[in-house]
Design a protein around this motif. Sequence first.
Motif, PDB file in Angstrom:
ATOM      1  N   MET A 125       0.792  -1.216   0.000  1.00 43.07           N
ATOM      2  CA  MET A 125       0.000   0.000   0.000  1.00 43.07           C
ATOM      3  C   MET A 125       0.829   1.274   0.000  1.00 43.07           C
ATOM      4  SD  MET A 125      -3.254   0.085   0.080  1.00 43.07           S
ATOM      5  CE  MET A 125      -3.986  -1.278  -0.766  1.00 43.07           C
ATOM      6  N   MET A 126       2.145   1.133  -0.089  1.00 44.55           N
ATOM      7  CA  MET A 126       2.962   2.326   0.119  1.00 44.55           C
ATOM      8  C   MET A 126       2.644   3.445  -0.874  1.00 44.55           C
ATOM      9  SD  MET A 126       4.916   3.611   2.207  1.00 44.55           S
ATOM     10  CE  MET A 126       6.279   3.022   3.151  1.00 44.55           C
TER      11      MET A 126
ATOM     12  N   ILE C 118      12.919  -3.057  -7.493  1.00 49.77           N
ATOM     13  CA  ILE C 118      12.397  -1.680  -7.584  1.00 49.77           C
ATOM     14  C   ILE C 118      12.436  -1.051  -6.193  1.00 49.77           C
ATOM     15  CG2 ILE C 118      10.472  -0.197  -8.269  1.00 49.77           C
ATOM     16  CD1 ILE C 118       9.492  -2.423 -10.089  1.00 49.77           C
ATOM     17  N   ALA C 119      12.053  -1.841  -5.189  1.00 52.34           N
ATOM     18  CA  ALA C 119      12.014  -1.318  -3.822  1.00 52.34           C
ATOM     19  C   ALA C 119      13.392  -0.874  -3.351  1.00 52.34           C
ATOM     20  CB  ALA C 119      11.438  -2.367  -2.878  1.00 52.34           C
ATOM     21  N   ARG C 120      14.430  -1.486  -3.905  1.00 52.92           N
ATOM     22  CA  ARG C 120      15.776  -1.076  -3.546  1.00 52.92           C
ATOM     23  C   ARG C 120      15.988   0.402  -3.898  1.00 52.92           C
ATOM     24  NH1 ARG C 120      20.994  -1.440  -6.125  1.00 52.92           N
ATOM     25  NH2 ARG C 120      20.074  -2.208  -8.048  1.00 52.92           N
ATOM     26  N   HIS C 121      15.341   0.825  -4.972  1.00 52.39           N
ATOM     27  CA  HIS C 121      15.439   2.235  -5.363  1.00 52.39           C
ATOM     28  C   HIS C 121      14.349   3.064  -4.712  1.00 52.39           C
ATOM     29  CE1 HIS C 121      17.658   0.114  -8.546  1.00 52.39           C
ATOM     30  NE2 HIS C 121      18.406   1.190  -8.560  1.00 52.39           N
ATOM     31  N   SER C 122      13.146   2.529  -4.697  1.00 54.01           N
ATOM     32  CA  SER C 122      12.037   3.242  -4.073  1.00 54.01           C
ATOM     33  C   SER C 122      10.931   2.255  -3.743  1.00 54.01           C
ATOM     34  CB  SER C 122      11.497   4.332  -5.015  1.00 54.01           C
ATOM     35  OG  SER C 122      10.170   4.659  -4.660  1.00 54.01           O
ATOM     36  N   LEU C 123      10.639   2.142  -2.474  1.00 60.15           N
ATOM     37  CA  LEU C 123       9.582   1.238  -2.033  1.00 60.15           C
ATOM     38  C   LEU C 123       8.249   1.670  -2.629  1.00 60.15           C
ATOM     39  CD1 LEU C 123       8.763  -1.116  -0.245  1.00 60.15           C
ATOM     40  CD2 LEU C 123       8.415   0.512   1.608  1.00 60.15           C
ATOM     41  N   ARG C 124       8.078   2.976  -2.658  1.00 61.61           N
ATOM     42  CA  ARG C 124       6.837   3.502  -3.194  1.00 61.61           C
ATOM     43  C   ARG C 124       6.662   3.110  -4.659  1.00 61.61           C
ATOM     44  NH1 ARG C 124       4.966   9.811  -3.124  1.00 61.61           N
ATOM     45  NH2 ARG C 124       2.979   9.435  -4.120  1.00 61.61           N
ATOM     46  N   TYR C 129       4.272   0.209  -9.117  1.00 65.39           N
ATOM     47  CA  TYR C 129       4.425  -0.590 -10.331  1.00 65.39           C
ATOM     48  C   TYR C 129       3.193  -1.469 -10.569  1.00 65.39           C
ATOM     49  CZ  TYR C 129       6.605  -3.312 -13.999  1.00 65.39           C
ATOM     50  OH  TYR C 129       6.875  -3.881 -15.208  1.00 65.39           O
ATOM     51  N   GLU C 130       2.564  -1.915  -9.491  1.00 62.01           N
ATOM     52  CA  GLU C 130       1.366  -2.741  -9.625  1.00 62.01           C
ATOM     53  C   GLU C 130       0.241  -1.933 -10.286  1.00 62.01           C
ATOM     54  OE1 GLU C 130       1.139  -5.975  -7.857  1.00 62.01           O
ATOM     55  OE2 GLU C 130       3.296  -5.765  -7.542  1.00 62.01           O
ATOM     56  N   ARG C 131       0.124  -0.701  -9.839  1.00 60.00           N
ATOM     57  CA  ARG C 131      -0.929   0.158 -10.395  1.00 60.00           C
ATOM     58  C   ARG C 131      -0.620   0.483 -11.851  1.00 60.00           C
ATOM     59  NH1 ARG C 131      -1.587   5.976 -10.166  1.00 60.00           N
ATOM     60  NH2 ARG C 131       0.308   6.108  -8.937  1.00 60.00           N
ATOM     61  N   TYR C 132       0.642   0.755 -12.098  1.00 60.74           N
ATOM     62  CA  TYR C 132       1.074   1.038 -13.466  1.00 60.74           C
ATOM     63  C   TYR C 132       0.744  -0.149 -14.374  1.00 60.74           C
ATOM     64  CZ  TYR C 132       4.490   1.228 -17.286  1.00 60.74           C
ATOM     65  OH  TYR C 132       5.087   1.192 -18.501  1.00 60.74           O
ATOM     66  N   TYR C 198       3.578   8.010 -12.119  1.00 62.50           N
ATOM     67  CA  TYR C 198       3.643   6.808 -11.286  1.00 62.50           C
ATOM     68  C   TYR C 198       4.911   6.718 -10.439  1.00 62.50           C
ATOM     69  CZ  TYR C 198      -0.227   5.038 -14.080  1.00 62.50           C
ATOM     70  OH  TYR C 198      -1.450   4.894 -14.682  1.00 62.50           O
ATOM     71  N   PHE C 199       6.019   7.127 -11.017  1.00 64.69           N
ATOM     72  CA  PHE C 199       7.294   6.765 -10.404  1.00 64.69           C
ATOM     73  C   PHE C 199       8.170   7.970 -10.096  1.00 64.69           C
ATOM     74  CE2 PHE C 199       6.201   3.254 -13.420  1.00 64.69           C
ATOM     75  CZ  PHE C 199       5.786   2.362 -12.451  1.00 64.69           C
ATOM     76  N   GLU C 200       9.057   7.761  -9.119  1.00 64.62           N
ATOM     77  CA  GLU C 200      10.021   8.806  -8.759  1.00 64.62           C
ATOM     78  C   GLU C 200      11.446   8.401  -9.127  1.00 64.62           C
ATOM     79  OE1 GLU C 200       9.137   9.099  -4.594  1.00 64.62           O
ATOM     80  OE2 GLU C 200      10.183   7.264  -4.067  1.00 64.62           O
ATOM     81  N   THR C 201      11.676   7.119  -9.435  1.00 58.64           N
ATOM     82  CA  THR C 201      13.036   6.653  -9.675  1.00 58.64           C
ATOM     83  C   THR C 201      13.417   6.824 -11.140  1.00 58.64           C
ATOM     84  OG1 THR C 201      12.643   5.000  -7.990  1.00 58.64           O
ATOM     85  CG2 THR C 201      14.595   4.703  -9.355  1.00 58.64           C
TER      86      THR C 201
END
Lengths: 393, 524, 547
Positions: A125-126, C118-124, C129-132, C198-201
């Motif tokens: 959920m993050m 992906i979480a290694r770069h950004s957990l968010r 990515y699931e939503r994307y 969607y992403f920040e990385t």
Amino acid sequence: MRPHDETMLLQTPFHARIAKACELNQWDEWKGYTTPHAYTEVEQEYFAIRNSSGVFDLTPMMKYRITGPDAEAFLNRLLTRDIRKVKVGRVAYAVWCDDGGQVMDDGTVFHLGRNDYRLCAYSRMMDWMQWSAMGFDVTIVDETAAVAALAIQGPTSCAILKAMGFEGIESLKPFGIRTFAFDGVILMVSRTGFTGDLGYELWIEPDKAESLWDKLFAAGKNFGIKPIGGAALELARIEAGFLQAGTDFVPAEETVRMGRSRSPFELGLGWLVSFDKPIFNGRRALLEEKKNGSRYRFVYLDVEGNKPAEHSFILKGNKVVGTVTSAAWCPTAKSNIAFAQVEARYGKPGEKLIAEVYYQRELQWSRVLAKCTVIESTVFNPPRRRQTPAADY
Amino acid sequence: MTDSQSNYDVIVVGAGHNGLICASYLARAGRKVLVVEVNSAPGGAAATREFSKGFSVSACAHWLYQLNPKVLKNLALESHGLEFVARDLDTIALAKDGNHIVLSSDSIEGESLTDSDKLAYQRFNQQMLKFSKLLASAFERRAPKLLDRNFTDLATLAKLGFGMKMLGREDMRDFIRLVLINIYDVMEENFDNELLKAAISIDGVLGSHMGPRSPNTVFGYLYRRLGDVYGYKGPAVIKGGMGALGEAIAASAQSSGVELRTDAAVAKINLDVNKVTGVTLVGGEVIDADLVVSNADPKTTFEKLIGFRNIETGVARRVSNIRSRGNAAKLHLALKRLPDFTGLSDAQKGQRLIIAPTMNYIELAFNAAKYGEYSEQPALDISIASLHDDSLVPAGSQVLSAIVQYAPHDLKQGWEVAKEPFKNLVIDCIAQYAPGIKELIVSSELLTPQDLASEFHMTGGHWHHGELSVDQVMMMRPFPGASQYGTSVEGLYLCGAGAHPGGGVMGLAGRNAATEIIKRGDAA
Amino acid sequence: MHGVQRMDVTKKYDAIVIGAGHNGLTNAAYLAKAGLEVLVLEKNSYIGGATVSRELHKDWKYSNCSYVCSLLRPEITRDLELPRHGLQVVPYGGSVTFCQNGDYFGDYPDHERQYREIARHSLRDANAYERYSADVMKQTRLIRPFLMRTPPDPTSLRPRDIKEMLVLGKAFAEMGEEGLADTLRFWTMSIGEYLDEYFETDVLKAHLAGSGIIGTALGVYSPGTAYVLLHHYMGDVDGTVGAWGFARGGMGAVADVLAASFQSFGGEIKNDAEVGKILVKNGKARGVALANGDEYYADTVVSNLDPKRTFLKIMDEKDLPEDIVRKARNFKIRGSSGKLNIALDGLPTFTGIPKNSPLLHTDMHILDSMERMEKAYDDWKAETWSKDPYVDMLIPTQIDPTMAPPGKHMMTVFVQYAPPRIDGAEWTDADRDRFGKNVIDQIAKYSPDFKDLILHCEVRTPREIEDEVGLTEGNIFMGELTFDQLLFNRPFPGYAQYRGPVKGMYMCGSGTHPGGGVMAAPGANAAREILLDLKLRNTVPAGYADD
């Protein structure tokens, strides 16, 4: 390769113990972790929950820590229920919705201290929580891997914890939280669970996981303690009437087909929606739905016969009016239970419907049109579940 | 905190031209309307600024070229002080060697032009006007919803569909093709002359974060040409600068019963759960009203005035995804006298002057903006308004105003350090076409998009309160779910450039918002 | 004997297909299957067009144009019995982007490792990515049903067009009001801005954005590129939407089995037969004349060539209406890609990645930031090749044992960007060599032993692609995949139903709906229209419905 990518699945801090106990060597995958499907025999594990105590490793459950001056306000906007009413030291079941009033997930909120919460969830959920945090002064940390957790569920669970030396545990009320010193650290115990029985969940830092496992099983030796896998838990939760995200509904943001998500009302969770509080996600849509009616209704069905109505169509006369999402023959309640989604105009309590059940014996498939009755509440709800002080068996 | 005694039906936040126009129409419909404005003068970005003693200039927009004639007429602006001192000006694309190209509304002149280009221009111009007309028909109404339709939206869609059909089959097909592509390719398809191509294409990118090669820029061009549909055969100049337009609209509004409070900053829009109850001013004064219409851009409205925590996450996410990266700076020069421009007569100096020798020049200027840098060779749109209106300057002096692209709002090196060098660079750029101009400068200022953002409260310093690209227009403007002026918050409406159809001093966002509020009646 | 030869030259076929590309062969196969006598004319000595494998270095097979397979419509694969003729498509998963700082971003084929990476770069971002994925899948599901359909003409009131418009309208309506707005946004946005939502990385965005610009003369921040990404997601391997695979034996295997299928229906292919003109008489197609003067006759002539080549090169302007000449001239078919095919003495190592990593079996990208991606495009705009190019490399020999001797490897390197002309002039051999060297230097920055392993290298710029394959300007999709050239606009508005402006003349190449990639849908769709006009039984299968 680095640690994060050298294996496909991770192991929980209990894994060494679980692997040793898992005689069947049957495993499932749960949010990136290897998790036991069954240790010895599903039925025995299930009866441990109902007759003595079953222990389940719930470390892979998503756990988010929410702190900061706006933590309460943030959660109150995120969740549909009024979180202000959940006092410190209490746990609450909750769902949260997208703007369309569709359920994104369900979970439990632990009120650990003033503006200090833990949200346990099925889904990751993050992303949604960060979007939701805009405008709030909160810090959200994914502490899934930082907190090891075991559920101990069953009538002897309180006695086992007492035997471990957790004094006064019997006075902990359902949905209450208490902390104890354990092996030099703090162990949190909550009277919560996913089995509908007397039971507790134990939360501890990963370094002490094996020690907790060992002491728990040592203390439970004379109380019929058994490790249980996902299969036994699944049976227990159906008997207790608990929804499983991903099975009984699809988290709204994961759906790609229009109309496949569900609102809290459509899942029978309208009681978790409070309009007497500041704005929350889904409020507008849920008000609309309340006014104009829902599309679906979630029902518990008591199905005639003993064939589980898994994946069955639900009929009214000859017309398909819904489908079953979960079903099982419940060994303790001796009842054949199904959860179903039916069109909203069907499924009022007491209504008779038909489940189209298929089952196979020695490669021969049979079809049964089983009569079923919509029942108001779940079939398993023993007094010991709520009784405080908790009984010893 | 004191509660205001007056009971208003509607509070309009921001006295920009759209806010005032919306207020006027509402007042005319019998609503009791208060407009609150943070600045001392009404008009928003339609402002005049005395940047140097005795020298005034239009601070943001400096041409009037698409103010909707219905608004002009309904609000009787000319009887409230609006005076055109120049109309139907030409656009002159400057060449260093003086071989300029003059673009009038329907023809082009210039020694470097071939007959085939001239012919092509007429064909091109006619087709573009047809397309702009089609857009105009959709712009005077709210953006239709495509599925949850009702009569109003069906009528709009029918009108659009009919308009498309009336284009004829080939033009209709061309419209579908052109509306999404880039102006660069369209120029290449039609013309040979580089200066001409550049002069036309700049109108597709002014005010945006796009270069001529960016798809969607034909749409930007058509948007700009709406003025022609409204009867402007080129830009116009207002006496007293654009601020005078703000004053005129304010005067008209007040004559209709609108109450205007300037120097009144709104701290927040007040809510009861999800329903508007009024506003609180900085200083604590609370003013109640069941309807609040925001002339502020959507990000300011939802993030600052409402607060993201008071709306649902999905809406907040939509709002924060609006793109509004301003890239246009303003240069103002106070000049001792009229400068010489190579090859321009004095009369020509009062026209709209463009510095952009080729499309690749503009594209290269845009390249820098993509990486958070300013253009080393910027493209300019220059106005010397004092030639038409000597009230702006001390006798004999002149004032030059230039829109400068590209100057990204979020400059990597920071505007504190870059402002001065960039200003000098722009002046050098003008001096290449107007040798000797530097000696005439009495004083100068550069307003960066950050300055424009803080002066006019536009997020990102973006003129249109949000990029005018196809994914942010019509039913996507300002964002899906808020495209018909009403929002997820009960009683909150948007009437600024961020709403359909968009910015520029056109007035339709304000007018359409008022129409929508009046139409919804008690349900609003 | 002389008489026989003459008869051969003047023999009248039912249909002639110009070009033995995969679409030409597909089209021909369906026409032949309907009982027509069909001749395919191919200018090269080999078939396949850009769907080809060639032995340019002894014992190595190069898929020297297209190199992976996903889009090939399963309806066609099954219907033309391509597996029986020998086609095997082996799926592979994942991809990786090498970073300048020695790190890498591994897009693992398994969900959980991908998540953790992906979480290694950004957990968010890992959660986002699931939503994307769900959102892109919505768009994919919208477009897939139209791949095997003929686009309607929105300006037409014919019942069939209205019916098809309704089908299209219904599909869009099922997205819901906000979903529809999201769809319109997706179709008109840049891939960069779409990913920004969607992403920040940065490296994740750069990694994903590659699919939005491959083969496209646009940058990652050019509106319209989000759709191009979809074009790479809408295929499937055995029902797994978005999956990619290797054709065993190289992409030439696809052309070979299509040819075999075509020949099994009695079809005839002539190589080294370059068509010079489509013969038109009284407004009707009547055959073709080869460059060498030979003529072949048929009342149905189908061009697998791109629209520019078809209408501006092998048709006479006097045979055509004015509008189509103008439209063909304005058709956007700019070359933007190059290709290196490399024989390697062994498996190269890449900085930071162990030799046994599953990531080496996947698409390997170079360019770890959106700024570098966009700057690569700036070079294209300035009419030069990217100095810091985007590269998509694969070493298929790790999976496919048929393409190189054991222990040796073949590497296919797709390069973005390479302009159709350099500073306004034609590419020279020297340009080509410098371009190739620049790419090899780029790869060597991430693979220290790479240069030493090179046994042979074929460098293809847009010039080579145009000269050999016949794709104008070397555009791999036979025309850019922007909305103004998609669906009922492809190749031109008013000509999107495969029929040319001359009776009996048709188009079946990737320049028609649904566009480029080794999909075979244009060829099949065109066949359906031809058979409809000839009042023959349709042999083309309907598309599978997605559930």
